[in-house]
Write a protein that holds these residues in place. Structure first.
Motif, mmCIF file in Angstrom:
data_model
loop_
_atom_site.group_PDB
_atom_site.id
_atom_site.type_symbol
_atom_site.label_atom_id
_atom_site.label_comp_id
_atom_site.label_asym_id
_atom_site.label_seq_id
_atom_site.Cartn_x
_atom_site.Cartn_y
_atom_site.Cartn_z
ATOM 1 N N ARG A 1 0.824 -1.216 0.000
ATOM 2 C CA ARG A 1 0.000 0.000 0.000
ATOM 3 C C ARG A 1 0.860 1.269 0.000
ATOM 4 O O ARG A 1 2.025 1.244 0.366
ATOM 5 C CB ARG A 1 -0.936 0.028 1.202
ATOM 6 C CG ARG A 1 -0.234 0.014 2.567
ATOM 7 C CD ARG A 1 -0.355 1.313 3.327
ATOM 8 N NE ARG A 1 0.477 1.318 4.524
ATOM 9 C CZ ARG A 1 1.748 1.668 4.530
ATOM 10 N NH1 ARG A 1 2.351 2.022 3.417
ATOM 11 N NH2 ARG A 1 2.446 1.655 5.654
ATOM 12 N N GLY B 1 -2.078 10.686 6.860
ATOM 13 C CA GLY B 1 -2.666 9.992 8.012
ATOM 14 C C GLY B 1 -1.680 8.950 8.506
ATOM 15 O O GLY B 1 -1.902 7.747 8.402
ATOM 16 N N HIS C 1 0.604 7.222 11.516
ATOM 17 C CA HIS C 1 0.582 6.968 12.964
ATOM 18 C C HIS C 1 -0.721 7.464 13.602
ATOM 19 O O HIS C 1 -0.753 7.806 14.774
ATOM 20 C CB HIS C 1 1.809 7.584 13.654
ATOM 21 C CG HIS C 1 3.076 6.857 13.306
ATOM 22 N ND1 HIS C 1 3.512 5.755 13.991
ATOM 23 C CD2 HIS C 1 3.971 7.061 12.304
ATOM 24 C CE1 HIS C 1 4.645 5.317 13.438
ATOM 25 N NE2 HIS C 1 4.934 6.077 12.418
ATOM 26 N N ASP D 1 -3.589 5.542 12.889
ATOM 27 C CA ASP D 1 -4.519 4.390 12.944
ATOM 28 C C ASP D 1 -4.661 3.834 14.363
ATOM 29 O O ASP D 1 -5.774 3.615 14.842
ATOM 30 C CB ASP D 1 -4.171 3.293 11.916
ATOM 31 C CG ASP D 1 -2.765 2.728 11.982
ATOM 32 O OD1 ASP D 1 -1.952 3.213 12.804
ATOM 33 O OD2 ASP D 1 -2.476 1.784 11.207
ATOM 34 N N SER E 1 4.482 -1.933 3.214
ATOM 35 C CA SER E 1 3.705 -3.009 3.826
ATOM 36 C C SER E 1 3.777 -4.342 3.105
ATOM 37 O O SER E 1 2.749 -4.968 2.838
ATOM 38 C CB SER E 1 2.246 -2.598 3.954
ATOM 39 O OG SER E 1 2.161 -1.519 4.795
ATOM 40 N N CYS F 1 0.985 -2.792 15.648
ATOM 41 C CA CYS F 1 0.562 -1.873 14.580
ATOM 42 C C CYS F 1 -0.926 -1.592 14.644
ATOM 43 O O CYS F 1 -1.681 -2.273 15.343
ATOM 44 C CB CYS F 1 0.906 -2.499 13.224
ATOM 45 S SG CYS F 1 0.025 -4.022 12.912
ATOM 46 N N GLY G 1 4.665 5.788 5.804
ATOM 47 C CA GLY G 1 4.658 4.540 6.557
ATOM 48 C C GLY G 1 5.191 4.725 7.973
ATOM 49 O O GLY G 1 5.215 5.831 8.508
HETATM 50 C C1 GLA Z 1 3.075 0.916 9.949
HETATM 51 C C2 GLA Z 1 1.948 0.230 10.703
HETATM 52 C C3 GLA Z 1 0.605 0.921 10.454
HETATM 53 C C4 GLA Z 1 0.704 2.425 10.700
HETATM 54 C C5 GLA Z 1 1.915 2.994 9.962
HETATM 55 C C6 GLA Z 1 2.136 4.449 10.304
HETATM 56 O O1 GLA Z 1 2.925 0.763 8.576
HETATM 57 O O2 GLA Z 1 1.851 -1.114 10.325
HETATM 58 O O3 GLA Z 1 -0.391 0.347 11.269
HETATM 59 O O4 GLA Z 1 0.719 2.719 12.053
HETATM 60 O O5 GLA Z 1 3.105 2.295 10.279
HETATM 61 O O6 GLA Z 1 1.092 5.227 9.829
#
Ligand code: GLA
Length: 384
Positions: free
Chosen positions: A27, A32, A34, A36, A124, A167, A334
């Motif tokens: 992805r 947006g 940190h 979630d 991811s 996460c 990320g």
């Molecule tokens: C990682 C985590 C997500 C999110 C991002 C930051 O990718 O897996 O859950 O917190 O960092 O936005």
């Protein structure tokens, strides 16, 4: 990704028969970051790169898994104590366990998988791996009874319980729910989501990979989450309606400033601002106002770098190059500590920016950054 490639390896490594092939994407996230795990909003989209796996039940209680990219083969059982040592295999094992916990009678299978989403680039790859197996096991052993939200949660629980990264839900959600050509605004508290067709006229989205690999397991990622939860708790003692930083505002944060560590204060300040920025960017996108989108992306970067402290020198360097080139918006993407910047660039600046980013990064760090044009692709699916 190439179906024939995965299939040929599956045939070669197992008994010559074929199984079913599934895929899930990595992805991007426009804005947006940190937010979630603070129950706020995120604005990701799936990409056209990901993980593809061939899988066939083998009539035993053992999983026989081959990582095509790592050229590594691992076998493991399906009981809690059977967790394999290879880190890539832990993801598959974790997904099996989480599906079993949800009542899916997972049995042994043979599998081979490969990926074209760069590892440790903040795109991811791990969520892509989790979603691929969650989707596949649901189809092969679970009559597709587990809904898509729960499949995303299976991936997230795998991270929490078998990988050690606490996460949020963004990555797995984007991987499972991705839709070609659309970004998705997700409210991480209610899990309400909305697809936003993303076809900016006159602009392009591109990623510039520092090639500094980030590793979230055991990293300060979990610490950031604890900081946020702590500040939320202190605010809640004065404002009981505040369950998470999503519910807090800057005035509330000021009230508790003396009671929390300065670094926790700064982190919370970033998050409160970021939750609002996602909503602002959605509004700006609907109005076709890309200048505002870009401005907010820069704000996010400076917040992540200075207040949240999850950037690194190389990411900051690439954002500075973007500023110098007049790029509309640029920020680290990320979890941080390495990986890519995401850049919103006017068509006419694209070539010059790519050239400058390569040239200056090479001059500074002695290696070329990698450039990816963002193509927003589909979520988890069965291929054949
Ligand atoms: C990682 C985590 C997500 C999110 C991002 C930051 O990718 O897996 O859950 O917190 O960092 O936005």
């Amino acid at each position: 990704m190439d179906i024939e490639f995965v299939r040929s390896r599956f045939i070669k490594h197992f008994d010559g028969t074929t199984g079913s092939i599934y895929a899930s994407p990595g992805r991007i996230n426009l804005i947006g970051e940190h937010t979630d795990y603070n129950n706020g909003f995120v604005f990701p989209g799936a990409v056209n790169k990901g993980i593809m796996a061939e899988i066939k039940p083998n009539g035993t209680d053992k999983v026989c898994a081959y990582s095509i990219d790592e050229k590594d083969y691992v076998e493991f059982g399906l009981n809690e104590e059977d967790c394999p040592r290879a880190s890539w295999a832990k993801y598959i094992f974790g997904v099996c366990r989480e599906m079993i916990k949800r009542g899916v009678p997972v049995k042994g299978f043979n599998t081979a998988f490969a990926g074209d989403v760069p590892l440790g680039a903040g795109m991811s790859s791990s969520a892509a791996l989790e979603s691929t197996y969650a989707y596949a096991l649901n189809d092969l052993f679970g009559d597709n009874k587990i809904d898509k939200f729960e499949l995303a949660k299976v991936g997230q629980a795998t991270e929490h319980n078998y990988v050690g990264v606490n996460c949020g839900i963004m990555d797995q959600f984007a991987s499972v729910f991705g839709k070609s050509g659309s970004l998705i605004r997700l409210d991480c508290r209610s899990l309400e989501y909305q697809y936003f067709p993303f076809k900016p006229v006159g602009y392009r989205l591109l990623l510039v990979n520092t090639c500094v690999k980030h590793e979230l397991a055991g990293s300060p990622y979990n610490e950031r989450r604890l900081s946020c939860e702590h500040v939320a708790e202190v605010i809640k003692s004065k404002h009981p309606e505040v369950e998470s930083l999503r519910d807090a505002n800057f005035d509330m944060l000021e009230e508790v400033k003396a009671e929390v560590k300065p670094e926790d204060y700064n982190r919370a300040k970033y998050v409160i601002g970021e939750v609002q920025r996602v909503l602002d960017v959605c509004e700006a996108l609907e109005a076709g106002d890309y200048e505002t989108v870009g401005k907010k992306m820069y704000e996010t970067h400076f917040g992540l770098s200075k207040d949240y402290q999850v950037s690194c020198e190389e990411l900051d360097f690439l954002v500075d190059v973007a500023i110098d080139c007049g790029v509309t918006g640029s920020r680290m993407m990320g979890g941080g500590f390495g990986g890519c910047t995401i850049n919103l660039v006017k068509e006419e600046l694209y070539d010059i920016f790519v050239e400058k980013a390569k040239e200056r990064y090479k001059e500074q760090y002695g290696k070329l950054p990698l450039i990816y044009d963002v193509v927003i692709g589909d979520g988890s699916r069965k291929i054949c």
